[in-house]
Design a protein around this motif. Sequence first.
Motif, mmCIF file in Angstrom:
data_model
loop_
_atom_site.group_PDB
_atom_site.id
_atom_site.type_symbol
_atom_site.label_atom_id
_atom_site.label_comp_id
_atom_site.label_asym_id
_atom_site.label_seq_id
_atom_site.Cartn_x
_atom_site.Cartn_y
_atom_site.Cartn_z
ATOM 1 N N UNK A 249 25.864 -36.466 45.428
ATOM 2 C CA UNK A 249 25.206 -37.519 44.649
ATOM 3 C C UNK A 249 25.062 -37.090 43.196
ATOM 4 N N UNK A 250 24.664 -35.837 42.976
ATOM 5 C CA UNK A 250 24.478 -35.340 41.606
ATOM 6 C C UNK A 250 25.787 -35.401 40.827
ATOM 7 N N UNK A 251 26.878 -34.954 41.450
ATOM 8 C CA UNK A 251 28.171 -34.981 40.756
ATOM 9 C C UNK A 251 28.674 -36.399 40.560
ATOM 10 N N UNK A 252 28.399 -37.263 41.529
ATOM 11 C CA UNK A 252 28.801 -38.662 41.364
ATOM 12 C C UNK A 252 28.063 -39.287 40.184
ATOM 13 N N UNK A 253 26.800 -38.927 40.005
ATOM 14 C CA UNK A 253 26.063 -39.418 38.836
ATOM 15 C C UNK A 253 26.703 -38.940 37.535
ATOM 16 N N UNK A 254 27.216 -37.700 37.549
ATOM 17 C CA UNK A 254 27.896 -37.183 36.355
ATOM 18 C C UNK A 254 29.160 -37.992 36.053
ATOM 19 N N UNK A 255 29.907 -38.356 37.095
ATOM 20 C CA UNK A 255 31.092 -39.203 36.897
ATOM 21 C C UNK A 255 30.684 -40.536 36.283
ATOM 22 N N UNK A 256 29.610 -41.111 36.792
ATOM 23 C CA UNK A 256 29.149 -42.404 36.283
ATOM 24 C C UNK A 256 28.761 -42.313 34.811
#
Length: 410
Positions: A115-122
């Motif tokens: 989730x944390x890395x997906x937020x970075x992608x966003x």
Amino acid sequence: MAVGELAKAVNGAIGDFTGRPGTTSERTVFRWLSGKNRWPQERQRRGLEIVTGLPVIALGFVPRGKSKSVPALPEDPDMRRRQFFGAAAGTAAAAIPLAPPASARPSRVGTSDVIRLRDDVERLVALDAERGGHGLEQAALDGAAEALRLQKQSTTQRVRQRLFALASDFTATAAWSLIDAGQLDGAGRHLDRALTLAGLAQDSEMTMQVWNLRAMLARQSRDYPEAVASSQAAQATAIARRSPLHASLAHARTAVGLAHNGEARAALGCLGRAEDALAKADLAQPRSTWMSFYSPAELYSLTAIVRDVVGQPAQAEAASHRALAALPETYRRNRAHTTARLALAQLHQDDVEQACATSGQVFTIMAGTPLPGRMRQLLGDFQRDLIARAPSAHIAHDWMDRYRTEWSSS
């Protein structure tokens, strides 16, 4: 408290594998802890296993009708609660948005890291929409490296595959940064790596993202047969076969490649298929971050390119106006790019003064932000065509004199 955080983490995990967040409440968690609910719903069981990294039976749950075939729950309710909290509390706390430094994080890798890395992608995607993808390459590569580091520590195959998918997403974003900046030499290398990572993730959507970008890179390099082949590879992915939204993008990208390759009739046919597929898509459904840009507005923008390239500038102008009317305000780079395409369509109808006025809006839209290399190239195309079509040389020179400063300082 841990109960609320655990409910949030489980709902997030459910959202990852269903596309919609779960509805687990604190009351539900308390029922699990008290023993009133000894066998959660299937989605909640899967969510708990993802969050904790443990089978639900190891958390003290018992399948209905299976009490004789599995170990019984401890008789002491306090022991049962200690067992459940001990297994879940560490991961539930990881659902808090502010992640600690890598050295301070626990060694166990799970959904919270995804989730944390997906937020970075966003966040990178939001920056791209605002000012363009140029300049994001290193941040994207750092994200890919972090995802690959974490996948080596993961204890579950599912989490490893999701981290490989994120590494592919980050690496594709790095490639896009170079494409948008007009720095094409290194983009292909990033795309090759992203395709490998998508394969390791067994993720057809990430595979389609790579082929979509490969088609854009080939078109920027003026290798139009490869652009067509790449977009057709995107059409062949599993996600494009089952999702009308993805199919629409793949058909539209193929139409652009065919138009530039001189195959006007085939291009218009692909454009029609893109429109038909988009009409079938449920635009309210959740989608991956990389696909957030694709909408009726983007299809209008691609339609404008195809119509102009095949010699239908009036239809291209109409499509550009429809795109600008539908584009969200936050998509500043796309708005500027579509405005430049509108100026070209007007110029190709010999409406020179209006085309010059429209092209000037690009600099106003992007004020305060350097122009991406791809947009500079498009304005270079406008200048070249302006020189060829201007009824008198001074109009082209006036345009160049007026915008030389903005162009050179962008």
